[in-house]
Design an enzyme around this catalytic site. Structure first.
Site, PDB file in Angstrom:
ATOM      1  N   SER A  64      30.495  38.691  41.598  1.00 46.71           N
ATOM      2  CA  SER A  64      30.496  37.877  42.804  1.00 46.71           C
ATOM      3  C   SER A  64      29.458  36.913  42.645  1.00 46.71           C
ATOM      4  O   SER A  64      28.225  37.107  42.164  1.00 46.71           O
ATOM      5  CB  SER A  64      30.441  38.740  43.896  1.00 46.71           C
TER       6      SER A  64
HETATM    7  N1  SAH Z   1      30.796  44.555  42.501  1.00 48.92           N
HETATM    8  C1  SAH Z   1      31.085  43.628  41.326  1.00 48.92           C
HETATM    9  C2  SAH Z   1      32.080  42.804  41.805  1.00 48.92           C
HETATM   10  C3  SAH Z   1      33.300  42.686  40.749  1.00 48.92           C
HETATM   11  S1  SAH Z   1      34.746  41.639  40.870  1.00 48.92           S
HETATM   12  C4  SAH Z   1      29.944  43.256  40.647  1.00 48.92           C
HETATM   13  O1  SAH Z   1      28.963  43.133  41.239  1.00 48.92           O
HETATM   14  O2  SAH Z   1      29.963  42.620  39.453  1.00 48.92           O
HETATM   15  C5  SAH Z   1      35.769  43.228  41.740  1.00 48.92           C
HETATM   16  C6  SAH Z   1      36.133  44.286  40.636  1.00 48.92           C
HETATM   17  O3  SAH Z   1      36.991  45.204  41.492  1.00 48.92           O
HETATM   18  C7  SAH Z   1      36.666  43.990  39.403  1.00 48.92           C
HETATM   19  O4  SAH Z   1      35.986  44.498  38.340  1.00 48.92           O
HETATM   20  C8  SAH Z   1      38.179  44.730  39.523  1.00 48.92           C
HETATM   21  O5  SAH Z   1      38.636  45.288  38.200  1.00 48.92           O
HETATM   22  C9  SAH Z   1      37.701  45.756  40.445  1.00 48.92           C
HETATM   23  N2  SAH Z   1      38.986  46.171  41.034  1.00 48.92           N
HETATM   24  C10 SAH Z   1      39.984  45.639  41.519  1.00 48.92           C
HETATM   25  N3  SAH Z   1      40.902  46.598  42.117  1.00 48.92           N
HETATM   26  C11 SAH Z   1      40.429  47.703  41.994  1.00 48.92           C
HETATM   27  C12 SAH Z   1      40.856  48.890  42.318  1.00 48.92           C
HETATM   28  N4  SAH Z   1      42.033  49.310  42.950  1.00 48.92           N
HETATM   29  N5  SAH Z   1      40.041  50.133  42.236  1.00 48.92           N
HETATM   30  C13 SAH Z   1      38.879  50.076  41.542  1.00 48.92           C
HETATM   31  N6  SAH Z   1      38.358  48.582  41.020  1.00 48.92           N
HETATM   32  C14 SAH Z   1      39.242  47.851  41.457  1.00 48.92           C
END
Ligand code: SAH
Length: 214
Positions: A64
């Site tokens: 993000s």
């Molecule tokens: N907090 C992260 C943001 C990553 S983007 C950071 O600091 O980098 C959001 C993430 O949510 C992605 O890696 C995606 O694979 C994950 N995601 C999407 N749906 C999900 C679910 N149902 N359970 C767990 N993770 C999920």
């Protein structure tokens, strides 16, 4: 990977930018200073790691914007020792920020590859959150209830399981909407059966999807 004076300098500039954008909690700004964001990115993005931009982290996912991480963190109103469930470990950057702020972090990622990659970097940095490969829609009943739940992917609706795993007085931060845009919600559990909801503007996250990917 190295954390040079140049990286530290770029980090200070990013922190100034976050401050100008309205992030005023010094603890959060200090946490941004303590976590080298470039460790979580591919080498090709190293020089841009401290600009307020999202980047590809593999498996079609993104880390993000720093501002989004800081904003969601400020909505959590964290206290040291809070039990926090994060949905979407992704790169592990947000997870690390929560650790620096003294939270007991439980974080779930549905992509095995990202889960393993994040685990490696977080271990190297010496943080000790509990990281799970799994589907965040289910939450983590074995460790519930949580003081805070933070969802870092865009959900089509508020998952019932996540509401039910909140403590009374606990808070869920979740972007809810369609694929293009989501409204940032702050939902507080005020009693066994009642919740209050506030809205904090539009954001654009990768989608929260069901089931795991190996
Ligand atoms: N907090 C992260 C943001 C990553 S983007 C950071 O600091 O980098 C959001 C993430 O949510 C992605 O890696 C995606 O694979 C994950 N995601 C999407 N749906 C999900 C679910 N149902 N359970 C767990 N993770 C999920």
């Amino acid at each position: 990977m190295q954390d040079t004076y140049k990286h530290k300098g770029m980090r200070k500039q990013l922190i100034d930018e976050l401050r100008k954008k309205g992030i005023t909690d010094e603890r959060i700004l200090t946490a941004f200073d303590a976590v080298p964001r470039h460790y979580f990115l591919d080498l090709v993005f190293e020089q841009q790691a401290y600009s307020n931009m999202p980047f590809q982290i593999g498996s079609g996912q993104t880390i993000s914007h720093p501002y989004t991480v800081a904003f969601q963190t400020s909505l959590l109103e964290l206290k040291r020792g809070d039990k926090v469930l994060e949905i979407g470990t992704g790169s592990g950057f947000q997870t690390s920020i929560l650790c620096v702020l003294g939270a007991k972090v439980f974080s779930i990622e549905r992509h095995k590859e990202l889960h393993l990659k994040a685990k490696k970097i977080i271990d190297q940095l010496g943080f000790t959150p509990k990281l799970f490969f799994g589907d965040g829609y289910e939450g983590k009943a074995t460790y519930a209830p949580f003081d805070k739940v933070l969802v870092t992917c865009g959900a089509p609706e508020v998952p019932q399981q996540l509401l039910s795993q909140l403590k009374i007085g606990g808070v869920l931060i979740i972007p809810v909407g369609d694929l293009d845009q989501q409204q940032m919600l702050r939902i507080e559990r005020v009693s066994e059966t009642e919740y209050t909801e506030e809205m904090f503007g539009n954001f654009s996250f990768v989608p929260m999807l069901e089931k795991t990917v190996r």
